[in-house]
Design a protein around this motif. Structure first.
Motif, PDB file in Angstrom:
ATOM      1  N   SER A  74       0.851  -1.190   0.000  1.00 25.08           N
ATOM      2  CA  SER A  74       0.000   0.000   0.000  1.00 25.08           C
ATOM      3  C   SER A  74       0.883   1.234   0.000  1.00 25.08           C
ATOM      4  O   SER A  74       2.070   1.163   0.278  1.00 25.08           O
ATOM      5  CB  SER A  74      -0.926   0.003   1.222  1.00 25.08           C
ATOM      6  OG  SER A  74      -0.170   0.085   2.406  1.00 25.08           O
ATOM      7  N   GLN A  87      -9.460  10.023   4.158  1.00 24.72           N
ATOM      8  CA  GLN A  87      -8.970   8.661   4.410  1.00 24.72           C
ATOM      9  C   GLN A  87     -10.121   7.661   4.326  1.00 24.72           C
ATOM     10  O   GLN A  87      -9.975   6.584   3.739  1.00 24.72           O
ATOM     11  CB  GLN A  87      -8.298   8.569   5.779  1.00 24.72           C
ATOM     12  CG  GLN A  87      -6.936   9.191   5.841  1.00 24.72           C
ATOM     13  CD  GLN A  87      -6.282   9.005   7.206  1.00 24.72           C
ATOM     14  OE1 GLN A  87      -6.809   8.354   8.102  1.00 24.72           O
ATOM     15  NE2 GLN A  87      -5.110   9.598   7.361  1.00 24.72           N
ATOM     16  N   ASN A  88     -11.260   8.031   4.920  1.00 27.75           N
ATOM     17  CA  ASN A  88     -12.426   7.148   4.865  1.00 27.75           C
ATOM     18  C   ASN A  88     -12.873   6.913   3.421  1.00 27.75           C
ATOM     19  O   ASN A  88     -13.171   5.780   3.033  1.00 27.75           O
ATOM     20  CB  ASN A  88     -13.581   7.738   5.675  1.00 27.75           C
ATOM     21  CG  ASN A  88     -13.335   7.684   7.154  1.00 27.75           C
ATOM     22  OD1 ASN A  88     -12.481   6.952   7.637  1.00 27.75           O
ATOM     23  ND2 ASN A  88     -14.096   8.466   7.903  1.00 27.75           N
ATOM     24  N   GLN A  91     -10.358   4.716   1.681  1.00 29.32           N
ATOM     25  CA  GLN A  91     -10.454   3.347   2.200  1.00 29.32           C
ATOM     26  C   GLN A  91     -11.643   2.624   1.570  1.00 29.32           C
ATOM     27  O   GLN A  91     -11.526   1.464   1.168  1.00 29.32           O
ATOM     28  CB  GLN A  91     -10.586   3.358   3.732  1.00 29.32           C
ATOM     29  CG  GLN A  91     -10.678   1.975   4.355  1.00 29.32           C
ATOM     30  CD  GLN A  91      -9.400   1.185   4.243  1.00 29.32           C
ATOM     31  OE1 GLN A  91      -8.317   1.740   4.206  1.00 29.32           O
ATOM     32  NE2 GLN A  91      -9.528  -0.126   4.182  1.00 29.32           N
ATOM     33  N   SER A  94     -10.882   1.963  -2.138  1.00 29.52           N
ATOM     34  CA  SER A  94      -9.912   0.866  -2.209  1.00 29.52           C
ATOM     35  C   SER A  94     -10.584  -0.478  -1.932  1.00 29.52           C
ATOM     36  O   SER A  94     -10.346  -1.461  -2.637  1.00 29.52           O
ATOM     37  CB  SER A  94      -8.787   1.119  -1.207  1.00 29.52           C
ATOM     38  OG  SER A  94      -7.931   0.018  -1.129  1.00 29.52           O
ATOM     39  N   THR A 150     -11.907  -2.771   6.556  1.00 32.42           N
ATOM     40  CA  THR A 150     -12.541  -1.497   6.211  1.00 32.42           C
ATOM     41  C   THR A 150     -13.498  -1.080   7.317  1.00 32.42           C
ATOM     42  O   THR A 150     -13.517   0.088   7.724  1.00 32.42           O
ATOM     43  CB  THR A 150     -13.268  -1.595   4.858  1.00 32.42           C
ATOM     44  OG1 THR A 150     -12.311  -1.967   3.860  1.00 32.42           O
ATOM     45  CG2 THR A 150     -13.922  -0.288   4.485  1.00 32.42           C
ATOM     46  N   PHE A 153     -11.445   0.107  10.224  1.00 36.94           N
ATOM     47  CA  PHE A 153     -10.838   1.400   9.897  1.00 36.94           C
ATOM     48  C   PHE A 153     -11.855   2.522  10.058  1.00 36.94           C
ATOM     49  O   PHE A 153     -11.583   3.541  10.692  1.00 36.94           O
ATOM     50  CB  PHE A 153     -10.287   1.380   8.473  1.00 36.94           C
ATOM     51  CG  PHE A 153      -9.620   2.659   8.071  1.00 36.94           C
ATOM     52  CD1 PHE A 153      -8.294   2.884   8.372  1.00 36.94           C
ATOM     53  CD2 PHE A 153     -10.333   3.648   7.410  1.00 36.94           C
ATOM     54  CE1 PHE A 153      -7.682   4.076   8.008  1.00 36.94           C
ATOM     55  CE2 PHE A 153      -9.727   4.838   7.050  1.00 36.94           C
ATOM     56  CZ  PHE A 153      -8.403   5.050   7.349  1.00 36.94           C
TER      57      PHE A 153
END
Length: 164
Positions: A74, A87-88, A91, A94, A150, A153
């Motif tokens: 990553s 970031q959320n 994520q 991804s 996920t 996270f």
């Protein structure tokens, strides 16, 4: 979601055990092959075949629980510079892209299995369905783990912490 996470943990532990067992078997078979080649001057053809197939299973099974350890490649340098909301978003994007790829692996793996129902390995006459089954099974395990990491996270970020 806690029940799901507990299930994933138990499934990953079982998968780790199977993967470890396959890896040990692979090392033993390769060792036997080397020793037989040195002592007898000839090696068993089936040891190489079984070791190769075990390697396939180790790779696909290990890829699933590797997500839990952050063992996949990553680019965290750029990711960590983003704010929590970005970031959320990244994520989730991804996870969706990975899931789409793993779904493709499942579909193509099943096609490969269907096309090899009457195909057998050269040395042991092992049904190749057993070997090819590693693809959809491994992809399914990866989907489960992508969802799990996920979820963790996003849950951590919703509390204002970053996922370390």
């Amino acid at each position: 979601m806690y029940l799901y996470h507990g299930f994933i943990q138990r499934l990953n532990k079982a998968t780790e055990f199977v993967t470890m067992f396959f890896l040990i078997m692979m090392v033993v078979l390769i060792f036997v092959q080397i020793v037989s080649r040195v002592i007898i001057g000839s090696s068993f053809s089936w040891t190489e075949e079984v070791a190769r197939y075990l390697m396939i299973w180790v790779a696909f099974l290990g890829a699933g629980f590797a997500f839990q350890y952050g063992a996949h490649m990553s680019i965290e340098v750029l990711f960590k510079k983003l704010n929590l909301n970005m970031q959320n978003i990244f994520q989730i994007i991804s996870a969706l892209l990975c899931t789409l790829f793993f779904l493709l692996l499942i579909v193509k793996g099943i096609e490969l299995i269907k096309g090899s129902i009457n195909v057998y390995s050269p040395a042991l006459k092992l049904p190749m369905v057993i070997v090819y089954a590693a693809i959809p099974i491994g992809a399914f395990l990866q989907i489960l783990n992508v969802i799990d990491i996920t979820w963790k996270f996003l849950k951590n970020n919703s509390r204002g912490r970053t996922n370390e």
